[in-house]
Write a protein that holds these residues in place. Sequence first.
Motif, PDB file in Angstrom:
ATOM      1  N   LEU B  14       0.835  -1.204   0.000  1.00 62.21           N
ATOM      2  CA  LEU B  14       0.000   0.000   0.000  1.00 62.21           C
ATOM      3  C   LEU B  14       0.870   1.253   0.000  1.00 62.21           C
ATOM      4  O   LEU B  14       0.609   2.205  -0.730  1.00 62.21           O
ATOM      5  CB  LEU B  14      -0.929  -0.005   1.218  1.00 62.21           C
ATOM      6  CG  LEU B  14      -1.995  -1.099   1.247  1.00 62.21           C
ATOM      7  CD1 LEU B  14      -2.814  -1.006   2.517  1.00 62.21           C
ATOM      8  CD2 LEU B  14      -2.894  -1.018   0.022  1.00 62.21           C
ATOM      9  N   ASP B  15       1.921   1.221   0.812  1.00 67.49           N
ATOM     10  CA  ASP B  15       2.819   2.377   0.876  1.00 67.49           C
ATOM     11  C   ASP B  15       3.452   2.653  -0.489  1.00 67.49           C
ATOM     12  O   ASP B  15       3.557   3.797  -0.925  1.00 67.49           O
ATOM     13  CB  ASP B  15       3.914   2.147   1.925  1.00 67.49           C
ATOM     14  CG  ASP B  15       3.386   2.289   3.347  1.00 67.49           C
ATOM     15  OD1 ASP B  15       2.245   2.749   3.503  1.00 67.49           O
ATOM     16  OD2 ASP B  15       4.109   1.944   4.291  1.00 67.49           O
ATOM     17  N   ARG B  18       1.191   4.387  -2.901  1.00 67.11           N
ATOM     18  CA  ARG B  18       0.713   5.716  -2.563  1.00 67.11           C
ATOM     19  C   ARG B  18       1.321   6.717  -3.529  1.00 67.11           C
ATOM     20  O   ARG B  18       2.517   6.982  -3.499  1.00 67.11           O
ATOM     21  CB  ARG B  18       1.100   6.063  -1.126  1.00 67.11           C
ATOM     22  CG  ARG B  18       0.075   6.938  -0.442  1.00 67.11           C
ATOM     23  CD  ARG B  18       0.570   7.434   0.885  1.00 67.11           C
ATOM     24  NE  ARG B  18       1.127   6.373   1.712  1.00 67.11           N
ATOM     25  CZ  ARG B  18       2.193   6.543   2.495  1.00 67.11           C
ATOM     26  NH1 ARG B  18       2.807   7.691   2.546  1.00 67.11           N
ATOM     27  NH2 ARG B  18       2.633   5.541   3.214  1.00 67.11           N
ATOM     28  N   GLY B  19       0.505   7.231  -4.417  1.00 68.68           N
ATOM     29  CA  GLY B  19       0.989   8.241  -5.339  1.00 68.68           C
ATOM     30  C   GLY B  19       1.382   7.713  -6.697  1.00 68.68           C
ATOM     31  O   GLY B  19       1.479   8.471  -7.653  1.00 68.68           O
ATOM     32  N   PRO B  66      -7.981   3.863  -1.573  1.00 71.35           N
ATOM     33  CA  PRO B  66      -7.961   3.941  -0.106  1.00 71.35           C
ATOM     34  C   PRO B  66      -9.330   4.141   0.524  1.00 71.35           C
ATOM     35  O   PRO B  66      -9.421   4.288   1.731  1.00 71.35           O
ATOM     36  CB  PRO B  66      -7.066   5.146   0.152  1.00 71.35           C
ATOM     37  CG  PRO B  66      -7.294   6.020  -1.025  1.00 71.35           C
ATOM     38  CD  PRO B  66      -7.654   5.146  -2.195  1.00 71.35           C
TER      39      PRO B  66
END
Lengths: 100, 100
Positions: B14-15, B18-19, B66
Amino acid sequence: MFGAIADPTRRAILDLLRGQELRAGELAAHFPVSRPAIAKHVGVLKRAGLLRERRAAQARLYSLDPAALASVDRWLAPYRLYWAARLSDLKRTVEEDQRG
Amino acid sequence: MFGAIADPTRRAILDLLRGQELRAGELAAHFPVSRPAIAKHVGVLKRAGLLRERRAAQARLYSLDPAALASVDRWLAPYRLYWAARLSDLKRTVEEDQRG
DNA sequence: ATGCTGCGTAACCATTGGGTTACACAATCA
DNA sequence: TGATTGTGTAACCCAATGGTTACGCAGCAT
């Protein structure tokens, strides 16, 4: 920590302990599983720093120690950017909490 | 949902997402485990509604969704009352997110 | 057509995890 | 002291989980 709150029974234990201190037996009475099963869950939560144990006579009293949940909150924080529609709601909630 | 984020590898996925949108292979390259292992984790996250799959040629591109994390946020909300010392920090974070 | 890339799926294995019953033990009560 | 109460621990069982290797298949390239 994340493992501790992954189990629904454990989350229910935390919910029960919100606002009140309960004895091990009272805690177990709320669930369909055996008392030792609950004792194990409590052990996990205790090790995760989520609840405090206090002893009175034979009884053991458990209460919430939600400081550890702050780490979940910190992990969640960067993701809030991505469901921005809810940001204003969150801010309002915080302000209400501060007033209340 | 809670089970999905309980695993550190899945949180790392997930990290990473992100973006940016990443291909399955790129995703797997970040971890010491085999590609099928990552494929399984991705499957769990997908079923939890945490990421979206998009297909381009042979590649599969994954991106963050998310919205599901909002449920974690909702669960967490009542507990914020109990670590009140951090409330002002949280409020500030929210406001910074809104500005940024 | 044929091969190469980029993937997911299947089958299998070892470990973890949540459940149970049986037991042990400290603290009150009679 | 002896019985009872409240509770954790030990030993064990089965299902779930995270890992692996082997395989299959779709989509580009030649």
